[in-house]
Design a protein around this motif. Structure first.
Motif, PDB file in Angstrom:
ATOM      1  N   ALA A 167      19.826   4.403 -40.886  1.00 32.89           N
ATOM      2  CA  ALA A 167      19.075   3.162 -41.144  1.00 32.89           C
ATOM      3  C   ALA A 167      18.180   3.328 -42.369  1.00 32.89           C
ATOM      4  O   ALA A 167      18.066   2.427 -43.204  1.00 32.89           O
ATOM      5  CB  ALA A 167      18.260   2.781 -39.913  1.00 32.89           C
ATOM      6  N   LYS A 223      18.228  -0.050 -36.452  1.00 33.58           N
ATOM      7  CA  LYS A 223      18.723  -0.793 -37.620  1.00 33.58           C
ATOM      8  C   LYS A 223      17.719  -0.816 -38.759  1.00 33.58           C
ATOM      9  O   LYS A 223      16.516  -0.719 -38.536  1.00 33.58           O
ATOM     10  CB  LYS A 223      19.121  -2.214 -37.262  1.00 33.58           C
ATOM     11  CG  LYS A 223      18.410  -2.893 -36.114  1.00 33.58           C
ATOM     12  CD  LYS A 223      18.981  -4.306 -35.902  1.00 33.58           C
ATOM     13  CE  LYS A 223      19.047  -4.677 -34.449  1.00 33.58           C
ATOM     14  NZ  LYS A 223      19.290  -6.092 -34.199  1.00 33.58           N
ATOM     15  N   VAL A 237      23.441   0.031 -39.070  1.00 33.18           N
ATOM     16  CA  VAL A 237      23.098  -0.250 -37.660  1.00 33.18           C
ATOM     17  C   VAL A 237      23.848   0.719 -36.739  1.00 33.18           C
ATOM     18  O   VAL A 237      25.035   0.955 -36.928  1.00 33.18           O
ATOM     19  CB  VAL A 237      23.471  -1.710 -37.283  1.00 33.18           C
ATOM     20  CG1 VAL A 237      23.175  -1.986 -35.804  1.00 33.18           C
ATOM     21  CG2 VAL A 237      22.744  -2.714 -38.174  1.00 33.18           C
ATOM     22  N   VAL A 254      12.452   0.642 -40.503  1.00 33.52           N
ATOM     23  CA  VAL A 254      13.472   0.731 -39.461  1.00 33.52           C
ATOM     24  C   VAL A 254      12.989  -0.028 -38.225  1.00 33.52           C
ATOM     25  O   VAL A 254      11.803  -0.031 -37.913  1.00 33.52           O
ATOM     26  CB  VAL A 254      13.750   2.220 -39.103  1.00 33.52           C
ATOM     27  CG1 VAL A 254      14.700   2.337 -37.922  1.00 33.52           C
ATOM     28  CG2 VAL A 254      14.324   2.941 -40.320  1.00 33.52           C
TER      29      VAL A 254
END
Ligand SMILES: Nc1ncnc2c1ncn2[C@@H]1O[C@H](COP(=O)(O)OP(=O)(O)O)[C@@H](O)[C@H]1O
Ligand SMILES: [Mg+2]
Length: 324
Positions: free
Chosen positions: A184, A158, A168, A191
């Motif tokens: 992401a 994510k 995500v 990240v």
């Protein structure tokens, strides 16, 4: 009659949702107490749309408007911007400098809660379980095999700073890893990769009324998708949201006590939603939403409703806090 600027829009993948949230605030504001002004904030363009197509630009020197000869100054701001610059502390800093009060968390609690990596570190310092994770920034090298060895599969990739599940991914196989990282990175330069925590997803909403903290009944989220992704969040019938959640009384009490504790420790303000996963090994903190969804279908208004509080009462509490 107080002038309240309802700010919405913003510069993230949650723009559309925020526009909806802003409209809901406008529609449910207590008109006997406040005059609401729906302002769109997007990049450097901040404006009030008087009638269709007639835009009045906000004077950023003092956050005011000129509408047909009237100079409008605002007594307070209702913050309905999900994502940057409304949920990460940026607009809070600007409003603080002008001395204009707003309904949401302040600079530091917003910045902390909005970065999932920083927030997890903060939360785990209290001995609360969070998913094991690794983080990296754009340009830094990561070794997918090493990450998968450490965290196992499936895992979650994510953006550190995002919402509504934008960017995500749940990665089941090593060959989908790079694609998830790119997705992401399209949202944020940082990240976060987390191990998968199997269990039930539970949410706890709270609002402060002055010094008093009101904790709403819990909601369980049951997604029909692989996880609670954007589609599951915003498509009718793709997830069921059960309020009050059917959980043991002691678990419910633990979650409520913990959420109230974290609300105070983080210095939150207004209404906030804490999300958890109740797994085999106990309760895991998932994330906190400083600007949770506030359309009629959103979790927080549902929780308030189950508590016996209408959406108008919820908004009134948040705004009245500004003038205590
Ligand atoms: N570590 C995890 N284990 C299990 N499910 C997860 C994990 N991280 C995220 N999820 C799933 O992905 C969804 C979105 O993740 P979340 O961290 O809440 O991001 P967002 O801020 O975009 O809502 C969650 O509601 C949950 O369904
Ligand atoms: Mg979430």
């Amino acid at each position: 009659m107080k002038n309240i600027a309802i700010i919405c829009g913003g510069d993230s993948g949650e723009y559309d949702i925020s526009i909806k949230s802003g409209r809901v605030v406008g529609a449910h504001l207590d008109r006997s107490k406040y005059k609401g002004w729906l302002l769109e904030v997007k990049g450097n363009e901040w404006f009030y749309e008087h009638t269709e197509g007639q835009k009045h630009v906000v004077d950023k020197n003092d956050f005011s408007l000129n509408v047909e000869g009237d100079h409008i100054r605002f007594d307070g701001v209702f913050n309905a911007i999900h994502g940057t610059p409304g949920e990460d502390g940026k607009i809070q800093g600007y409003l603080d400098m002008l001395g204009i009060p707003y309904t949401s968390c302040g600079v530091d609690s917003s910045a902390l809660s909005f970065n999932k990596h920083l927030c997890n570190k903060f939360i785990s310092a209290y001995g609360i379980s969070v998913a094991n994770s690794v983080t990296f920034r754009k340009g830094e090298k990561i070794n997918p095999e090493e990450v998968i060895d450490t965290l196992g599969l499936p895992l979650f990739v994510k953006p550190a700073r995002s919402g509504s599940s934008v960017g995500v991914s749940k990665v089941h196989t090593a060959d989908r890893f790079d694609e998830a990282v790119q997705k992401a990175l399209a949202e944020d330069e940082q990240v976060l990769i987390e191990e998968f925590i199997a269990g039930r997803e539970l949410a706890c909403g709270l609002v402060n009324k002055g010094e008093e903290l009101i904790v709403f009944p819990l909601t369980e989220i049951i997604s029909k998708k692989d996880f609670f992704d954007y589609e599951a969040k915003y498509t009718e019938g793709m997830a069921s949201e059960v309020t009050p959640a059917s959980v043991d009384a002691d678990v419910e009490q633990d979650i409520k006590t913990l959420s109230a504790f974290l609300f105070r420790q983080m210095g939150c303000k207004g209404f906030v939603r804490f999300d958890y996963i109740l797994g085999e090994r106990g309760l895991y903190f998932l994330e906190v939403n400083a600007i949770p969804g506030i359309t009629e279908e959103s979790l927080l208004p549902q929780m308030a409703n189950a508590f016996g509080m209408s959406i108008t009462e919820l908004f009134t509490i948040a705004i009245d806090n500004l003038f205590e």
